[in-house]
Scaffold this motif. Structure first.
Motif, PDB file in Angstrom:
ATOM      1  N   ILE A   3       0.873  -1.206   0.000  1.00 26.87           N
ATOM      2  CA  ILE A   3       0.000   0.000   0.000  1.00 26.87           C
ATOM      3  C   ILE A   3       0.887   1.224   0.000  1.00 26.87           C
ATOM      4  CG2 ILE A   3      -1.760   1.287   1.272  1.00 26.87           C
ATOM      5  CD1 ILE A   3      -2.618  -1.450   2.464  1.00 26.87           C
ATOM      6  N   THR A   4       0.459   2.253  -0.886  1.00 27.93           N
ATOM      7  CA  THR A   4       1.249   3.501  -0.974  1.00 27.93           C
ATOM      8  C   THR A   4       1.096   4.287   0.308  1.00 27.93           C
ATOM      9  OG1 THR A   4       0.860   3.606  -3.350  1.00 27.93           O
ATOM     10  CG2 THR A   4       1.543   5.660  -2.276  1.00 27.93           C
ATOM     11  N   GLY A   5       2.174   4.703   0.793  1.00 28.20           N
ATOM     12  CA  GLY A   5       2.138   5.454   2.036  1.00 28.20           C
ATOM     13  C   GLY A   5       1.643   6.879   1.823  1.00 28.20           C
ATOM     14  N   GLU A   6       1.355   7.568   2.873  1.00 27.07           N
ATOM     15  CA  GLU A   6       0.887   8.969   2.813  1.00 27.07           C
ATOM     16  C   GLU A   6       1.983   9.875   2.251  1.00 27.07           C
ATOM     17  OE1 GLU A   6      -0.365  10.120   6.683  1.00 27.07           O
ATOM     18  OE2 GLU A   6      -2.091   8.758   6.685  1.00 27.07           O
ATOM     19  N   THR A   7       1.448  11.007   1.598  1.00 23.80           N
ATOM     20  CA  THR A   7       2.407  11.980   1.015  1.00 23.80           C
ATOM     21  C   THR A   7       3.148  12.665   2.134  1.00 23.80           C
ATOM     22  OG1 THR A   7       0.934  12.375  -0.860  1.00 23.80           O
ATOM     23  CG2 THR A   7       2.624  14.045  -0.438  1.00 23.80           C
ATOM     24  N   GLY A   8       4.407  12.779   1.940  1.00 25.91           N
ATOM     25  CA  GLY A   8       5.208  13.422   2.955  1.00 25.91           C
ATOM     26  C   GLY A   8       5.051  14.955   2.943  1.00 25.91           C
ATOM     27  N   ALA A   9       5.538  15.582   3.931  1.00 28.72           N
ATOM     28  CA  ALA A   9       5.461  17.059   4.044  1.00 28.72           C
ATOM     29  C   ALA A   9       6.253  17.713   2.906  1.00 28.72           C
ATOM     30  CB  ALA A   9       6.020  17.508   5.381  1.00 28.72           C
ATOM     31  N   THR A  10       5.713  18.938   2.454  1.00 22.28           N
ATOM     32  CA  THR A  10       6.375  19.665   1.375  1.00 22.28           C
ATOM     33  C   THR A  10       7.746  20.102   1.816  1.00 22.28           C
ATOM     34  OG1 THR A  10       4.239  20.501   0.581  1.00 22.28           O
ATOM     35  CG2 THR A  10       6.232  21.676  -0.141  1.00 22.28           C
ATOM     36  N   GLY A  11       8.672  19.909   0.977  1.00 22.80           N
ATOM     37  CA  GLY A  11      10.023  20.293   1.315  1.00 22.80           C
ATOM     38  C   GLY A  11      10.236  21.798   1.267  1.00 22.80           C
ATOM     39  N   ALA A  12      11.272  22.278   1.797  1.00 14.23           N
ATOM     40  CA  ALA A  12      11.574  23.737   1.793  1.00 14.23           C
ATOM     41  C   ALA A  12      11.779  24.221   0.365  1.00 14.23           C
ATOM     42  CB  ALA A  12      12.827  23.985   2.628  1.00 14.23           C
ATOM     43  N   ALA A  13      11.409  25.557   0.133  1.00 12.97           N
ATOM     44  CA  ALA A  13      11.544  26.146  -1.211  1.00 12.97           C
ATOM     45  C   ALA A  13      12.990  26.144  -1.623  1.00 12.97           C
ATOM     46  CB  ALA A  13      11.005  27.577  -1.240  1.00 12.97           C
ATOM     47  N   GLY A  14      13.173  25.920  -2.883  1.00 14.01           N
ATOM     48  CA  GLY A  14      14.528  25.934  -3.379  1.00 14.01           C
ATOM     49  C   GLY A  14      15.042  27.359  -3.568  1.00 14.01           C
ATOM     50  N   ILE A  15      16.238  27.510  -3.896  1.00 15.86           N
ATOM     51  CA  ILE A  15      16.854  28.832  -4.103  1.00 15.86           C
ATOM     52  C   ILE A  15      16.238  29.470  -5.336  1.00 15.86           C
ATOM     53  CG2 ILE A  15      19.005  30.009  -4.650  1.00 15.86           C
ATOM     54  CD1 ILE A  15      20.420  27.655  -3.181  1.00 15.86           C
TER      55      ILE A  15
END
Length: 204
Positions: A3-15
Motif C-alpha cells: 500500500i502507498t504510504g501517505e504523502t510526505g510534508a512539502t520540502g523547503a523552497a529551493g533557491i
C-alpha cells in the motif's frame, strides 16, 4: 507492491533562480486628459518709452469774415447805427439783425469801421459795442467840413478784439443832442456805403 504510504510534508523552497530577460514593451496607452492651467505669472516691468514722433503740421485757421454797411442815413444820438446790407462774399454764420451782428466762430478778430458825414451835419462820435457794452478805447470822432458841394467829414478805425461764438458786435453813435446825417459819397444815394463795418477772424 504494498500500500502507498501517505504523502510526505512539502520540502523547503529551493533557491530563487536568476531573473529572466525583460519582456518586450507593451502597447502605448491612450493620451491622458490635459491638466489644469497653471497660475498666471506676475506682470512684467513696463517697457521704455518710445521716441517722440515729429510735430505735425499746424492746422489751418477756420476762416470767418464779413462786411456790412448802410447807405445815406440820419441817425439820432445814442443809437445803434442800423447797418442793413451784407456783402455777398461773407462766410456763412454771421447774422445781421437791426444793425447788430452775431458772431458764428470764436477767435481773435480784426475789426474796422468807417463813416462819412454830410454838411452841415452835427459832429459824430461812433464806437464799437460788444455785447451791448461800448469799447471806450475804440471811438471814432469826425465833424463835417463846412464848404463845398460834396464837403464831408470821414474817419476809419481798426481794432483787435477777442470774440466768442454768439457774441454781438454793433456800431453805436455816442452822445450829442442833434441828429447826424451819414452820407454815401459821392452820389448821395443808398447805392454806396455811408457807414461800413468789417470783421476778419485772424486767429483761434
Amino acid at each position: 507492491a504494498g500500500i502507498t504510504g501517505e504523502t510526505g510534508a512539502t520540502g523547503a523552497a529551493g533557491i530563487t533562480g536568476e531573473t529572466g530577460a525583460t519582456g518586450a514593451a507593451g502597447i502605448t496607452g491612450e493620451k491622458g486628459a490635459t491638466g489644469a492651467a497653471g497660475i498666471t505669472g506676475e506682470k512684467g516691468a513696463t517697457g521704455a518709452t518710445g521716441i517722440t514722433g515729429e510735430k505735425g503740421a499746424t492746422g489751418a485757421i477756420s476762416q470767418a469774415y464779413a462786411s456790412f454797411w448802410v447807405g445815406s442815413i440820419t441817425v439820432a444820438p445814442n443809437t445803434v447805427i442800423p447797418l442793413n446790407t451784407a456783402s455777398t462774399y461773407n462766410t456763412s454764420g454771421f447774422i445781421l439783425t437791426n444793425g447788430t451782428i452775431t458772431i458764428p466762430v470764436s477767435g481773435m478778430y480784426l475789426i474796422s469801421f468807417s463813416y462819412s458825414l454830410e454838411i452841415p451835419s452835427y459832429q459824430a462820435f461812433v464806437t464799437i459795442r460788444k455785447n451791448g457794452a461800448s469799447m471806450s478805447s475804440v471811438i471814432g470822432s469826425s465833424s463835417a467840413a463846412r464848404s463845398g458841394v460834396d464837403a464831408q467829414g470821414s474817419i476809419s478805425k481798426t481794432v483787435l478784439l477777442p470774440l466768442n461764438v454768439n457774441d454781438t458786435v454793433e456800431l453805436f453813435r455816442l452822445n450829442g443832442t442833434e441828429d447826424t446825417v451819414f452820407r454815401a459819397f459821392a452820389d448821395n444815394t443808398n447805392s454806396t456805403s455811408a457807414v461800413q463795418l468789417t470783421l476778419v477772424r485772424i486767429a483761434d
